[in-house]
Design a protein around this motif. Structure first.
Motif, mmCIF file in Angstrom:
data_model
loop_
_atom_site.group_PDB
_atom_site.id
_atom_site.type_symbol
_atom_site.label_atom_id
_atom_site.label_comp_id
_atom_site.label_asym_id
_atom_site.label_seq_id
_atom_site.Cartn_x
_atom_site.Cartn_y
_atom_site.Cartn_z
ATOM 1 N N ASN A 1 0.794 -1.134 0.031
ATOM 2 C CA ASN A 1 -0.083 0.068 -0.120
ATOM 3 C C ASN A 1 0.773 1.258 0.123
ATOM 4 O O ASN A 1 0.296 2.294 0.520
ATOM 5 N N HIS B 1 -0.451 -1.443 7.393
ATOM 6 C CA HIS B 1 -0.992 -1.538 6.224
ATOM 7 C C HIS B 1 -0.556 -2.734 5.572
ATOM 8 O O HIS B 1 -0.107 -2.702 4.364
ATOM 9 N N GLU C 1 -2.813 -5.595 1.087
ATOM 10 C CA GLU C 1 -2.646 -4.705 -0.064
ATOM 11 C C GLU C 1 -3.976 -4.847 -0.466
ATOM 12 O O GLU C 1 -4.939 -5.702 -0.668
ATOM 13 N N LEU D 1 -9.027 0.668 -0.275
ATOM 14 C CA LEU D 1 -8.145 1.041 0.540
ATOM 15 C C LEU D 1 -8.923 2.133 1.867
ATOM 16 O O LEU D 1 -8.817 1.738 2.916
#
Length: 396
Positions: free
Chosen positions: A67, A126, A129, A134
């Motif tokens: 990410n 994070h 992925e 997101l």
């Protein structure tokens, strides 16, 4: 067509706009507005390029950080918002002190916001992925949540301020043609930007309350809005400049063609110096400049052969025929010029009792009107003012 394809197409459109503005940026030198428009289009192109899911995955793989694209795209979007805000502030004008204060305020606040985005990303978890969702997936994750809210709030504030500046400015530029059209396009684009923020922020808030049924707003609704916004904003900045350039080009083409009859009538007049040779595909503006220079030079060469009395009689004749003063003046100048060409070619010097009057200023300032008048001259052919015309002009 996938979302990546749509974003890449928009990036290509923005890239074309940037390439269109590039010559103006290079010619502009130290012109800050030209540089900022080019920089803004470059930032918009970068946003859509890196926001495409395929590019997101490629950047994540390249860096090896899951990410990593998130703060990178958010930073680009934040920088784009700041660039738009700065350009509108400078475009509207104002005192140098107020513009300087606003500029430093934008630099400071949005620079701090970008730094905060990366700090939050570094502190957050994070590891999973997410290429498209997101914002909603990490809506409840510490520090990632703060990063998402910060970028959305920063974007919303920039949109609100820019929209307010645009719509207060819109009333001041009404009637300015393409500039007004550009401001309206920008205003619509930023109004739709608010819809983008709503589509992004609403499912995030819903996630805070345990609801997941609004995630579609972030994944399916917001991206098309963003694409349309990018095109509208790009057009808003390009249309005034492109329209002005096209308007100047059309005006130059009309003037070049209008000078054609005069150029044909004077092409046999020797000039003081040889005309500058131009390439076959020389720019129209350069060809127009050369044509006007050659014509003015020819007019200067004809001055010793111009009969002022003939010109005055011709002007009176055309006024008696109902012509306006401007039309009569242009027709008289055309008559005097074409008669002077005949005298020059016949190598007959002007009589001492008919001295030449200075005519360069009046002619060089009205070449187009004289050229058009050549087509309306009476007589058997352009440049022939007949004896009957002369007699009629002096008849009481």
């Amino acid at each position: 067509m996938t979302l990546s394809d749509i974003f890449w197409i928009i990036a290509v459109v923005l890239g074309i706009g940037m390439c269109y503005k590039l010559p103006a940026v290079l010619r502009g030198g130290r012109n800050p507005l030209a540089r900022q428009v080019g920089g803004l289009l470059l930032a918009a192109c970068a946003v859509f390029t890196f926001a495409a899911p395929a590019t997101i995955a490629a950047v994540n793989d390249l860096t090896g950080i899951p990410n990593f694209s998130a703060p990178w795209v958010y930073s680009l979007l934040t920088g784009f918002c700041a660039s738009c805000l700065l350009l509108i502030i400078k475009w509207r004008g104002g005192s140098p002190q107020s513009i300087r204060r606003a500029t430093w305020w934008v630099y400071g606040s949005y620079g701090a916001l970008i730094a905060a985005l990366w700090i939050c990303f570094a502190l957050g978890d994070h590891s999973v992925e997410r290429l498209r969702d997101l914002d909603t997936y990490y809506a409840n994750t510490p520090w990632m949540r703060e990063m998402i809210v910060l970028y959305l709030l920063g974007h919303t504030v920039a949109v609100l301020i820019t929209s307010a500046l645009l719509w207060t400015w819109e009333s001041r530029v009404r009637g300015t043609g393409l500039l007004h059209a550009g401001v309206v396009l920008l205003g619509i684009g930023y109004a739709m930007n608010l819809l983008y923020d709503i589509a992004k922020l609403t499912p995030v808030i819903a996630r805070w309350n345990g609801r997941t049924d609004l995630d579609w707003m972030s994944t399916d609704l917001a991206p098309p809005i963003a694409g349309l916004v990018g095109v509208l904003i790009a057009l808003g900045f390009i249309v005034p400049h492109a329209g002005e350039r096209m308007s100047h080009r059309f005006a130059a083409r009309r003037e070049y063609r209008a000078l054609g009859p005069l150029a044909h009538a004077l092409h046999r007049v020797p000039t003081a110096s040889a005309p500058v040779a131009l390439p076959r595909f020389a720019p129209l503006e350069l060809r127009l400049t050369r044509r006007k220079t050659v014509l003015r030079d020819a007019v200067r060469q004809l001055q010793p052969y111009i009969d002022p009395a003939e010109r005055d009689q011709a002007a009176q004749f055309h006024r008696n025929q109902g012509r306006t003063p401007d039309e009569a003046h242009a027709l008289a100048e055309a008559t005097a010029l074409t008669a002077a060409v005949e005298r020059l070619l016949a190598n007959s010097d002007q009589s001492p009792d008919q001295p030449s009057r200075p005519t360069t200023e009046s002619l060089s300032g009205d070449l187009v009107a004289i050229s058009r008048a050549l087509r309306r001259l009476p007589g058997a052919r352009a440049g022939r003012w007949t004896t009957s015309d002369r007699r009629e002009s002096v008849t009481p």
